[in-house]
Design a protein around this motif. Structure first.
Motif, PDB file in Angstrom:
ATOM      1  N   ALA A 249      -9.781   8.459   4.760  1.00 43.59           N
ATOM      2  CA  ALA A 249      -8.594   7.629   4.958  1.00 43.59           C
ATOM      3  C   ALA A 249      -7.747   7.546   3.684  1.00 43.59           C
ATOM      4  CB  ALA A 249      -8.999   6.228   5.415  1.00 43.59           C
ATOM      5  N   SER A 250      -8.385   7.633   2.522  1.00 44.50           N
ATOM      6  CA  SER A 250      -7.675   7.530   1.256  1.00 44.50           C
ATOM      7  C   SER A 250      -8.049   8.708   0.371  1.00 44.50           C
ATOM      8  CB  SER A 250      -8.048   6.249   0.519  1.00 44.50           C
ATOM      9  OG  SER A 250      -7.869   5.127   1.341  1.00 44.50           O
ATOM     10  N   ILE A 251      -7.139   9.062  -0.529  1.00 40.98           N
ATOM     11  CA  ILE A 251      -7.446  10.110  -1.499  1.00 40.98           C
ATOM     12  C   ILE A 251      -8.613   9.645  -2.376  1.00 40.98           C
ATOM     13  CG2 ILE A 251      -6.564  11.400  -3.489  1.00 40.98           C
ATOM     14  CD1 ILE A 251      -3.730  10.905  -2.378  1.00 40.98           C
TER      15      ILE A 251
ATOM     16  N   ARG B 191      -0.237  15.261  -4.228  1.00 43.89           N
ATOM     17  CA  ARG B 191       0.658  15.290  -3.070  1.00 43.89           C
ATOM     18  C   ARG B 191       1.897  16.141  -3.339  1.00 43.89           C
ATOM     19  NH1 ARG B 191      -2.874  14.395  -0.351  1.00 43.89           N
ATOM     20  NH2 ARG B 191      -3.298  12.616   1.009  1.00 43.89           N
TER      21      ARG B 191
ATOM     22  N   VAL C  41       3.219   4.015  -9.096  1.00 43.33           N
ATOM     23  CA  VAL C  41       1.927   4.617  -8.778  1.00 43.33           C
ATOM     24  C   VAL C  41       2.021   6.097  -9.142  1.00 43.33           C
ATOM     25  CG1 VAL C  41       2.534   5.090  -6.364  1.00 43.33           C
ATOM     26  CG2 VAL C  41       0.136   4.943  -7.020  1.00 43.33           C
TER      27      VAL C  41
ATOM     28  N   LYS D  85      -9.172  13.976   1.774  1.00 43.60           N
ATOM     29  CA  LYS D  85     -10.274  14.137   0.833  1.00 43.60           C
ATOM     30  C   LYS D  85     -11.331  13.081   1.088  1.00 43.60           C
ATOM     31  CE  LYS D  85      -7.790  16.258  -3.016  1.00 43.60           C
ATOM     32  NZ  LYS D  85      -7.841  16.374  -4.485  1.00 43.60           N
TER      33      LYS D  85
ATOM     34  N   LEU E  58     -11.053  11.106  -5.772  1.00 44.78           N
ATOM     35  CA  LEU E  58     -11.026  12.098  -6.843  1.00 44.78           C
ATOM     36  C   LEU E  58     -12.264  11.983  -7.724  1.00 44.78           C
ATOM     37  CD1 LEU E  58      -7.375  11.487  -8.147  1.00 44.78           C
ATOM     38  CD2 LEU E  58      -8.102  13.220  -6.504  1.00 44.78           C
TER      39      LEU E  58
ATOM     40  N   ASN F  25       0.838  -1.193   0.000  1.00 43.61           N
ATOM     41  CA  ASN F  25       0.000   0.000   0.000  1.00 43.61           C
ATOM     42  C   ASN F  25       0.872   1.241   0.000  1.00 43.61           C
ATOM     43  OD1 ASN F  25      -1.645   2.119   0.465  1.00 43.61           O
ATOM     44  ND2 ASN F  25      -2.898   1.048   1.981  1.00 43.61           N
ATOM     45  N   PRO F  26       1.023   1.874  -1.176  1.00 46.77           N
ATOM     46  CA  PRO F  26       1.871   3.053  -1.211  1.00 46.77           C
ATOM     47  C   PRO F  26       1.150   4.330  -0.785  1.00 46.77           C
ATOM     48  CG  PRO F  26       1.181   2.487  -3.410  1.00 46.77           C
ATOM     49  CD  PRO F  26       0.535   1.507  -2.477  1.00 46.77           C
ATOM     50  N   ASP F  27      -0.079   4.238  -0.369  1.00 47.08           N
ATOM     51  CA  ASP F  27      -0.786   5.442   0.089  1.00 47.08           C
ATOM     52  C   ASP F  27      -0.406   5.672   1.544  1.00 47.08           C
ATOM     53  OD1 ASP F  27      -2.398   7.573   0.333  1.00 47.08           O
ATOM     54  OD2 ASP F  27      -4.281   6.462   0.275  1.00 47.08           O
TER      55      ASP F  27
ATOM     56  N   ARG G 207      -3.438  16.921   2.088  1.00 43.50           N
ATOM     57  CA  ARG G 207      -4.882  17.085   2.014  1.00 43.50           C
ATOM     58  C   ARG G 207      -5.592  15.781   2.320  1.00 43.50           C
ATOM     59  NH1 ARG G 207      -5.666  21.674  -1.279  1.00 43.50           N
ATOM     60  NH2 ARG G 207      -5.165  23.293   0.190  1.00 43.50           N
TER      61      ARG G 207
ATOM     62  N   TYR H  70      -7.709   5.866  -3.761  1.00 39.84           N
ATOM     63  CA  TYR H  70      -6.403   5.232  -3.537  1.00 39.84           C
ATOM     64  C   TYR H  70      -6.455   4.195  -2.426  1.00 39.84           C
ATOM     65  CZ  TYR H  70      -3.792   8.469  -6.564  1.00 39.84           C
ATOM     66  OH  TYR H  70      -3.290   9.160  -7.631  1.00 39.84           O
ATOM     67  N   GLU H  71      -7.648   3.700  -2.098  1.00 39.76           N
ATOM     68  CA  GLU H  71      -7.712   2.815  -0.925  1.00 39.76           C
ATOM     69  C   GLU H  71      -6.934   1.524  -1.109  1.00 39.76           C
ATOM     70  OE1 GLU H  71     -12.195   2.495  -0.969  1.00 39.76           O
ATOM     71  OE2 GLU H  71     -11.682   0.460  -0.392  1.00 39.76           O
ATOM     72  N   SER H  72      -6.678   1.092  -2.327  1.00 46.35           N
ATOM     73  CA  SER H  72      -5.853  -0.099  -2.561  1.00 46.35           C
ATOM     74  C   SER H  72      -4.369   0.269  -2.592  1.00 46.35           C
ATOM     75  CB  SER H  72      -6.221  -0.740  -3.899  1.00 46.35           C
ATOM     76  OG  SER H  72      -5.735   0.055  -4.974  1.00 46.35           O
ATOM     77  N   GLY H  73      -4.071   1.567  -2.498  1.00 45.76           N
ATOM     78  CA  GLY H  73      -2.704   2.029  -2.676  1.00 45.76           C
ATOM     79  C   GLY H  73      -2.450   2.568  -4.073  1.00 45.76           C
ATOM     80  N   PHE H  74      -3.336   2.264  -4.973  1.00 40.85           N
ATOM     81  CA  PHE H  74      -3.207   2.711  -6.361  1.00 40.85           C
ATOM     82  C   PHE H  74      -4.527   3.349  -6.794  1.00 40.85           C
ATOM     83  CE2 PHE H  74      -0.364  -0.742  -5.558  1.00 40.85           C
ATOM     84  CZ  PHE H  74       0.817  -0.346  -6.157  1.00 40.85           C
ATOM     85  N   PRO H  75      -4.495   4.334  -7.684  1.00 42.43           N
ATOM     86  CA  PRO H  75      -5.765   4.902  -8.128  1.00 42.43           C
ATOM     87  C   PRO H  75      -6.610   3.860  -8.852  1.00 42.43           C
ATOM     88  CG  PRO H  75      -3.926   5.778  -9.422  1.00 42.43           C
ATOM     89  CD  PRO H  75      -3.341   4.983  -8.301  1.00 42.43           C
TER      90      PRO H  75
END
Lengths: 173, 441
Positions: B206-208, A146, A140, B187, B210, A21-23, B185, B226-231
């Protein structure tokens, strides 16, 4: 201008089909450059003077490359940084990396996502060309979501047009 | 005219009609011919027909007045200037008193609250100078908690009868609510009435997240998270806030989704190996079709209202420009040729115009052009305007305007397609990426 080598990338993408998870901006701060710092303990294991540490990779090797406006072409300085990253990754084989592509705020949201994807991919391809296994790399795009610097001037934009290699120990889980 | 209105009204929930004179007066705004002077109207507080309805009646009158005045096409005559007092909904109108204060349109109404949580609102519209009603009197029923929607429906009736255009007040906007500093930010998705009231949140921060987009009937929202880490694109059910990921392909990023007019197909961007192209997905079968295949960035697709074509942006020429292609893919036609970069095209619900974001000489603009690219007009200019969305009647465009600098933050604005009546949509806190719903049923 385009430096895409698609067949290579598909392999890379499939090869790392895990779920890191890169977020991670909140917890360990990939994009703000502070991830993994060993506060006050630079000479201890894992500190900035430990060549195997994340902090060393970030600060001594350099975890990011910068891009010109609307470009994804690597600069000579960028290539030199990536040569160091490749060497470090080849030495520290227990690490994997997520390459984050970023854009400055001077663009529309969707386009900047595409531009960040290009930048991250330019870094991935270069690292692979220097011998890093594509199975250890993911990309990603954060588009303009950001920014690192928050002023609305070129001095900040120049630092925001970046690709950051975020390394983490262990297999992607 | 009457056939159209009746057909519309019969589709409304809980609606009943109370017939009055079915005569159209000459009161009319021809808004495509350059209205400069807003039409003056009066809305005395609606009559309370049950003892506890007085406050509700006043609130409903105020929302109706705000809807109409907010268009820039109407101007309210302040209540303290009124001469006549309306204390009985059925009483005859004192036209001379309204002429004396130059009210050209008069809206009267009455509110009754049954005590069981339901309310009834009646209204009539009068052309003061013709001394005649404009259309039938109507009665709307609804729950007390939905009182603002009832007010919007009354205002929609007034707007449509006077302008001859479709209405848009009883609609909602889904958007991204933002908090925190510019480099961190938070969102989350918000949904609200078109005028900024009744905000509810659909996701946590918790996640971006859009660029949410409504389905054609407003029951679902597509967005990127981005909840999986990727858009990745998700589809969310507005009623129960349930959501699921769309087309989960490892090693790819997906974003910029929009529904087709049939509500069964989604068009979106997929980035793989650094290259971004446009794809189409059938929601029921999961079948995916690639619509573009070039090394350039193809994104921001939007269907024509008849579903036959897709407008999108591409930098295949070297900079972002707008293109139109058949909905099944195929050779695109470039439509933007002015100076600067063009992105985020959105087809108008009327089908006649395409709204877009333009960057030129360090400024951002919202503009419109005909669907062949002709007659380009820029409606706004600022440090950063982007992401237009159309009102259900194709008359108003809402968009994001972000201010510059370390303390910069986005807000929602609206502008008439003439370029007049630029307004900030009153939302508490920072907000971006608005998407307008269709007119509610």
């Amino acid at each position: 201008m385009r430096i895409v080598t698609r067949s290579l990338l598909v392999v890379a993408a499939l090869g790392v089909a895990g779920c890191t998870n890169p977020d991670r901006f909140g917890a360990n701060g990939g994009a703000d450059g502070t991830a993994g710092y060993n506060a006050g303990g630079d000479v201890t294991t894992g500190g900035i003077d430990d060549p195997r540490s994340v902090a060393y990779f970030q600060q001594r090797v350099g975890d990011r490359v910068l891009f010109a406006v609307d470009q994804s072409t690597l600069t000579p300085e960028g290539r030199a940084t990536l040569d160091g990253q490749a060497e470090w990754l080849m030495t520290n084989t227990e690490f994997t990396a997520v390459i984050e592509g970023h854009a400055d705020e001077q663009g529309t949201r969707e386009y900047n996502l595409g531009l960040g994807a290009r930048r991250a991919n330019a870094v991935l391809e270069y690292l692979v060309s220097r011998g890093v296994s594509s199975a250890r790399l993911k990309t990603v795009s954060y588009g303009k979501e950001r920014p690192l610097e928050i002023c609305s001037e070129e001095s900040c934009y120049a630092k925001n047009r970046r690709a950051v290699t975020v390394v983490a120990a262990g297999l992607t889980s | 005219m009457m056939v159209r209105i009746l057909a519309l009204l019969l589709a409304l929930t809980g609606l009943s009609l109370s017939p009055a004179l079915a005569q159209d007066g000459p009161l009319r705004i021809e808004i495509d011919e350059g209205v400069i002077e807003p039409l003056p109207f009066a809305v005395p507080d609606f009559v309370a027909e049950t003892p506890d309805a007085a406050q509700m009646a006043a609130q409903i009158s105020r929302v109706i007045a705000a809807d109409l005045a907010g268009t820039g096409l109407f101007r309210e005559i302040p209540r303290d200037a009124h001469i006549a007092r309306v204390s009985n909904f059925g009483a005859s109108v004192q036209y001379a008193d309204w002429k004396a204060i130059n009210a050209q349109a008069l809206i009267t109404g009455a509110v009754a609250m049954a005590g069981d949580g339901r309310l009834t609102v009646k209204f009539r519209l009068f052309d003061v100078y013709s001394e005649a009603p404009l259309g039938d009197g109507l009665q709307f029923g609804g729950t007390e908690t939905a009182w603002r929607r009832v007010a919007h429906k009354v205002a929609d009736q007034v707007y449509s009868r006077i302008t001859g255009e479709g209405a848009y007040f009883d609609s909602r906007v889904v958007f991204v609510a933002e908090t925190g500093p510019k480099n961190d930010r938070k969102k989350r998705l918000g949904i609200m009435d078109y005028d900024g009231a009744n905000i509810q949140y659909l996701t946590d921060s918790a996640s971006i997240v859009l660029a949410p987009r409504f389905s054609p009937n407003g029951d679902r929202v597509l967005y990127t998270s981005y909840e999986s880490g990727f858009p990745r694109i998700y589809v969310l059910d507005v009623a129960n806030v349930g959501r699921r990921a769309l087309d989960d392909q490892p090693g790819t990023m997906t974003f910029a989704p929009r529904f087709a007019p049939d509500g069964r197909t989604v068009v979106f961007s997929l980035a793989q190996g650094g290259n971004t192209d446009i794809y189409k997905l059938d929601l029921a079968s999961g079948a995916r079709q690639r619509l573009t295949d070039t090394p350039s960035i193809e994104t921001a697709p939007s269907f024509s209202p008849d579903g036959s074509r897709i407008v999108f942006e591409s930098d295949r020429s070297g900079t972002q420009q707008l293109y139109v292609m058949p909905a099944g893919g195929g050779e695109p036609t470039r439509i933007s040729f002015g100076k600067g970069r063009y992105g985020t095209p959105v087809w108008s619900p009327r089908g006649d115009l395409i709204a877009f974001t333009k960057q030129h000489q360090g400024r951002f603009h919202i503009g419109v052009m005909r669907t062949d690219g002709s007659e380009e007009r820029l409606l706004t200019a600022s440090f950063l305007d982007e992401g237009p969305t159309w009102s259900p009647n194709g008359r108003v465009i809402m968009f994001t305007r972000e201010t510059a600098g370390a303390g910069g933050a986005p807000g929602l604005y609206s502008v008439d397609i003439t370029g007049r009546n630029l307004r900030r949509v009153p939302v508490d806190g920072a907000a971006s990426d608005p998407a307008w719903s269709p007119l509610l049923p």
